[in-house]
Design an enzyme around this catalytic site. Structure first.
Site, mmCIF file in Angstrom:
data_model
loop_
_atom_site.group_PDB
_atom_site.id
_atom_site.type_symbol
_atom_site.label_atom_id
_atom_site.label_comp_id
_atom_site.label_asym_id
_atom_site.label_seq_id
_atom_site.Cartn_x
_atom_site.Cartn_y
_atom_site.Cartn_z
ATOM 1 N N ASP A 98 0.849 -1.176 0.000
ATOM 2 C CA ASP A 98 0.000 0.000 0.000
ATOM 3 C C ASP A 98 0.896 1.241 0.000
ATOM 4 O OD1 ASP A 98 0.920 0.280 2.581
ATOM 5 O OD2 ASP A 98 -0.963 -0.317 3.520
ATOM 6 N N SER A 99 0.274 2.424 -0.041
ATOM 7 C CA SER A 99 1.064 3.647 -0.190
ATOM 8 C C SER A 99 1.493 4.223 1.154
ATOM 9 C CB SER A 99 0.245 4.701 -0.924
ATOM 10 O OG SER A 99 -0.817 5.132 -0.083
ATOM 11 N N GLY A 101 -0.608 5.847 3.014
ATOM 12 C CA GLY A 101 -1.537 6.931 3.344
ATOM 13 C C GLY A 101 -2.583 6.537 4.382
ATOM 14 N N GLY A 223 -11.106 3.922 0.748
ATOM 15 C CA GLY A 223 -11.993 4.716 1.584
ATOM 16 C C GLY A 223 -13.239 3.982 2.024
ATOM 17 N N ASP A 273 -7.667 -7.476 0.586
ATOM 18 C CA ASP A 273 -6.728 -7.691 1.687
ATOM 19 C C ASP A 273 -7.477 -7.402 2.976
ATOM 20 O OD1 ASP A 273 -5.566 -5.071 3.290
ATOM 21 O OD2 ASP A 273 -6.488 -4.555 1.371
#
Lengths: 383, 383
Positions: A98-99, A101, A223, A273
């Site tokens: 993931d990033s 964030g 989100g 995930d």
């Protein structure tokens, strides 16, 4: 669209479509990923308590690594110097990162988001750290994941439409910067964009269209699983998935229960995930064909039956419920490990059964049977 | 001597003798035990953090179960109803159980020893529990271990000679009662007597003679590793082992470091148990051919080398020191599991090498080489 994608080792092909549900296969430099795919979460470079050999044996084609945790400890530069995340965690198969964030939002006490990126206080040593779109890509390049994610801003629901739109627009500008930064990445790796927009379908569709204009190897729906009602999540998925390119993978981030997974597969999602199988396992909650089992419950203390004598999972066959109960009562860590393995097998076998049902053109029937079975059992494991 | 021992599945034969060192094989209803043998400790029915399949793969022929812990939780009656300890912990190979006496002394806050036995307060629920010689045998029968131990009273050293002798004489009377109680045991199981006498060689020899008169399938040296100097332990072993029957197994209880094991093998000991490999593993201390490694030390943070690339232990080959260091720094339980496995292999391979050296008639040379190697390395792992 993405230049050179035809010649890269990363590709996706659909093998079967059944209603909105799809099965397919991702090709990557570290091997194939059969979809629908469930990715166990290796937050700190390890699937908690589980040997990577057992993760593989459960049927996992790909795992997820958390950029936020790994960049803070032991650091992306250190992992790169050691040969990358695959070598580091002894997982020579595909990895998605993931990033960072999402964890910045959920784990760091102090954070400031502006146009350039997000600045936050590390939950480990209190240092101030800056994460820009360019740095998020650099870190994922250093980790060497097969699939990188754009940096995005994720808003907790419920939220005002104005706030959701602001974060969605910012995430789009970050998506463009991530794509530019990713052009230096090693060939064969993939970058996914992330659709934002909260529970506002107009914003979701605007986000999807703009991301497709930028062009990614795959698209995630982000989100969600951030506090909204289950039906909100299912509606957003149902309306957003069709707005994404049919020929590329679709990934629903951070979701979820077995029922959530099948509901999303039915709506056209290919990748998932979630920490649920391992977290529940450590807490004594096992997923089985016969419904969820809270092994700490006293009624298991004398039960000689294994969790599932017919399971492909050795841990579900080899140990009695009484023994597993005892391990938890006695505080033996082996109990959490064994139940985590049981749950990882359960998730992988659910995905394998979904793929088979899609190939056979009977996914709706399969999903309805499973949902009916779950509804008839007291779902204590997912409370 | 023991009636009917010739026809029982339990037997011991010497295969090679080299000076005082011996190699042999115990036959039991659950399979053979090659000696010298190291028994990993499964205190609560589990080798802490390690799957029984990994314990077996490390080369272990036999494990030890702690009667004290198991009788308190989940209870011997419950384990018997579930088919016995072998089934319970999924270890279909030989098991030795201690009598519970040692843990009563070391773990229970309140205890009263008298002629009949020991009464103590459970460290788990505070209940008052009575452990007599007859009950110790009954509990071990319920657990179904292949080798049971007599109940004894173990005195912490240093102690007055009078106190040591009182406990030794009491232990002998308990030994007789244990033997009588054991006559109801299932055929094929074995009962070992325990030589007491502290650091007083006269008392040790009197204890050994009296136990031999009673007659057991094997003999343990107890009451060591309880606070005495290493040289005291070695002297007691050197002088006590020759007083025990040459044709029966000799077991040094609760010992010890790799150096302790070889010193005791040189003096004629056949069996050992100790928590050191798993306890050290959980604390980040690994035994390797190159000396002990404290993996939490910062110097390992960037070290791409495995603990031992030539090891038979996959955990020692597959993961870098940097990764293992990271797991401990990040609080990931997988680190303790991997190092426990590394250490179990180390202990088993040390015993296998000792057996081979005895068979080749070069044990003294082998032990001297190993001791020299250990002495030249800073032995941080056994401090």
């Amino acid at each position: 669209m993405w230049p050179g994608s035809m010649s890269s080792p990363f590709s996706f092909r659909l093998l079967a479509v059944d209603g909105a549900a799809r099965s397919g296969e991702i090709a990557s430099a570290h091997g194939p990923v059969r979809t629908p795919a469930f990715m166990p979460v290796g937050t700190q470079g390890a699937i908690k308590g589980v040997h990577p050999g057992d993760v593989r044996a459960s049927g996992a084609d790909i795992v997820l690594g958390n950029t936020y945790h790994l960049m803070l400890r032991p650091s992306a530069e250190r992992i790169a110097a050691l040969g990358g995340l695959h070598d580091f965690m002894h997982w020579p198969y595909p990895i998605l990162t993931d990033s960072g964030g999402f964890q910045v939002m959920s784990l760091s006490a102090l954070r400031k988001v502006d146009e350039s990126g997000v600045t936050f206080r590390s939950h480990i040593d209190g240092a101030m750290v800056e994460l820009t779109p360019e740095r998020a890509i650099e870190v994922q390049n250093l980790l060497g994941s097969d699939i990188a994610m754009q940096l995005d801003e994720c808003v907790r629901l419920p939220a005002e439409r104005g706030e959701i739109e602001r974060a969605m627009r910012l995430s789009l500008r970050w998506a463009e910067r991530c794509k530019r930064a990713f052009e230096q990445a090693a060939p064969g790796r993939a970058l996914f964009g992330i659709v934002q927009g909260g529970d506002d379908q107009g914003l979701r569709e605007a986000s999807a269209r703009a991301l497709i204009d930028i062009g990614f190897h795959g698209y995630a729906i982000g989100g969600l699983a951030v506090g909204e009602a289950p039906q909100v999540m299912r509606n957003v998925v149902a309306e957003t998935a069709p707005a994404l390119p049919a020929g590329l993978p679709r990934y629903l981030m951070g979701v979820g229960t077995p029922a959530d997974l099948l509901a999303a597969v039915a709506r056209g999602i290919d990748m998932f995930d979630c920490v649920l199988p391992t977290r529940n396992g450590r807490h004594g909650l096992a997923f089985t064909r016969f419904g969820p089992v809270n092994i700490k419950n006293a009624r298991h203390a004398d039960d000689p039956r294994p969790l599932d004598a017919e399971s492909n999972c050795p841990a579900a066959r080899d140990f009695s419920r009484a023994y597993l109960h005892h391990l938890f009562k006695a505080g033996e860590a082996l109990g959490g490990t064994l139940l985590s393995i049981v749950n990882l097998y359960y998730y992988q076998e659910l995905m394998a059964a979904a793929r088979a049902a899609i190939a056979a053109g009977r996914f709706a029937e399969f999903a309805a049977q499973m949902q009916e079975g779950w509804a008839s059992k007291r779902d204590v494991a997912t409370q």
